[in-house]
Design an enzyme around this catalytic site. Structure first.
Site: not given
Length: 558
Positions: A78, A299, A520
């Site tokens: 990606s 991608d 995160r």
């Protein structure tokens, strides 16, 4: 005469020998630990050949377990830089691999020897109750990375171990969303979703786009940054099918230039840097009044828009949040215009993650559009969106789509229009369901979605942007020795561990106006990400710095 169990044992031994022969060509590197996450497996391409071989084994088991349903395998990383690559599996509906199988993928990938791989494979066959006599169907593709061909060879070695027991379909070099589309279309036995080919994908979207734009075209020219990736090929193929209804000017199409992929271009660059790609800036077209541009990622499953603000002469980003808000508001208007009966009522909602800008959430809820917040990752967004009749989901990074439930399609097809406006609204809603890639976020499909809505509204980028003002925000990547010590909860908006860190983050948030921040752990890299937003840029910067320092302290770096 041989008994059936003896024959079965012989066949199993032959299969294991074939797997062993292939596995010995692709041994697992020492001191590397693989994890199948939201993006599948993703790391340096040089570390992946053994993983590709083993992913092939799991894909075949998945297909056989589902009685021959077609499973997809996509080789891509990606938005990652070119030295990286990755692989992920696609389930029959075109969605991500069933989460309960992610552990099996991780287990197979980490078998240290050929012997342990064979043992684990045999255990999985028994544990998952896989009938090896069932057929298997696999469709696979790759993006334009130079490492792709060698990784595909490793994948094919794994598939070939099964001999004639597996039917394969290689799409060659194509986008991730097209691979998802082909998987979904192949498994749709009604044939209504579309032809399971690249041509079928292009024809389906072109037809729907023409229906939606009607006599409003040709539209204003659109400049598209293809990130020097496979999206350049897909865009060229599609525009050849569509014609001149949407004049497109592709930029960054150097798919064969070493190191060019995602380098200073693409959706991730634009979103994280909050600036025009240098190549787009150099093109000079942004100075033209009303010009809008967009960027795909490597991608082509993400997209963000942007333009040059005329009076302020500043960069303006129209990211996944802006797309979700505009699309949800427009579809909501169409549902109202459709004048459906009480029994036919369709429920529309938006799904976001903690990364969504607070202003977008406030804008939607103030207009009575339900918003659900889930953990980061396509699988979480997708499943939450399925709870609505029409579920809009977009991550702020530009990955997203719109899901129309079977009930919504059935309702719209069976609805009786009460006026010409009602008939048009129903026609347009059905056309949008055809235009949008129902399987996964799709930069090309989402680009057409945005262009269709802008055409109906009669808007340019400034009018779209005027709905609400994003709160200034910052996203900081912090490398840490061990990301596993950071454990998030509450849809990743809070930290459960390290103990006490969340309280310090909240204390920092209270010190700035409209402050919001969360931390995160990355799913693919040894880092954590710090998000911060506040009423002013200065306060957003200050909050990001404070929380970054807290993270470093908690990880023992200070």
């Amino acid at each position: 005469m041989s008994s059936s169990p003896t024959k079965a044992a012989h066949e199993h031994a032959v299969l294991l020998n074939a797997i062993a022969e292939g596995a010995n060509q692709y041994p697992k590197p020492e001191h590397v630990n693989y994890t199948y996450g939201t993006a599948g497996f993703r790391t340096l391409a040089s570390k992946l050949p053994s993983v590709l071989f083993r992913v092939a084994l799991l894909a075949v088991l998945r297909s056989k377990r589902l009685e021959g349903a077609t499973i997809g395998v996509m080789v891509t990383a990606s938005h990652n830089p070119e030295p990286d690559n990755g692989v992920k599996l696609v389930d029959p509906s075109g969605e991500m691999l069933d989460p309960t199988w992610e552990h099996h993928a991780t287990t197979l990938a980490n078998c240290p020897t050929t012997e342990s791989l064979l043992s684990t494979f045999t255990t999985l066959v028994t544990h998952l109750r896989v009938d090896l006599h069932q057929p298997a169907n696999i469709v696979y593709a790759r993006d334009t990375r130079p490492s792709g061909p060698d990784l595909i060879k490793a994948l094919e070695a794994g598939l070939n171990a099964f001999g004639d027991g597996v039917k394969v379909n290689s799409l060659g070099v194509t986008t991730t969303p097209i691979l998802h589309y082909v998987v979904k279309a192949t498994n749709d036995k009604t044939g209504e979703y579309g032809q399971p080919t690249v041509e079928g994908y292009n024809q389906k979207m072109a037809k729907a786009f023409k229906t939606l734009v009607g006599n409003k075209g040709p539209l204003a020219p659109l400049y598209v940054d293809c990130a020097n990736g496979v999206g350049a090929n897909a865009l060229a193929d599609f525009t050849a099918t569509l014609g001149d209804l949407l004049p497109v000017h592709p930029l960054n199409t150097a798919t064969g230039t070493p190191g060019a992929l995602n380098h200073h271009c693409g959706a991730d660059f634009v979103k994280t840097k909050q600036q025009f790609p240098p190549s787009v800036q150099a093109a000079g077209f942004l100075n033209k009044r009303g010009t809008r541009a967009c960027s795909f990622d490597g991608d082509a499953d993400r997209i963000v828009y942007y333009y040059l603000h005329e009076s302020k002469n500043t960069f303006r980003l129209l990211d996944g949040d802006k797309i979700a808000v505009m699309v949800a508001m427009f579809l909501g208007d169409l549902i109202a215009k459709a004048k459906l009966t009480e029994d036919e009522k369709l429920y529309l909602g938006v799904v976001q993650t903690a990364y969504a800008n607070g202003s977008s959430t406030k804008y939607l809820t103030s207009r009575n559009i339900p918003v659900t917040c889930v953990s980061t990752g396509v699988k979480h967004l997708h499943h939450a969106a399925q709870r609505y009749d029409i579920g809009v989901y977009f991550e702020a990074n530009g990955h997203g789509t719109v899901l129309f439930s079977d009930n919504a399609i059935k309702t719209l097809k069976g609805a009786s229009p009460t006026s010409p406006e009602s008939a048009n609204a129903i026609k347009y809603l059905l056309a949008f369901s055809e235009l949008i890639n129902q399987a996964v976020g799709d930069a090309l499909s989402d680009m057409l979605l945005v262009e269709a809505v802008l055409a109906h509204r009669g808007w340019g980028a400034p009018e779209w942007d005027a709905g609400y003002e994003d709160l200034p925000n910052r996203l900081v990547k912090v490398e840490v020795p061990d990301r596993s010590i950071f454990v998030a909860t509450d849809a990743e908006r809070k930290l459960a561990y390290p103990v006490g860190l969340q309280e310090h983050i909240e204390e920092a948030m209270r010190k700035v106006e409209m402050g919001r921040s969360f931390v995160r752990p990355s799913g693919t890299e040894d880092c954590v990400r710090v998000y911060a937003e506040a009423k002013s840029s200065v306060e957003a910067d200050s909050l990001a710095i404070t929380v970054t320092d807290l993270v470093k302290l908690a990880s023992g770096q200070v």
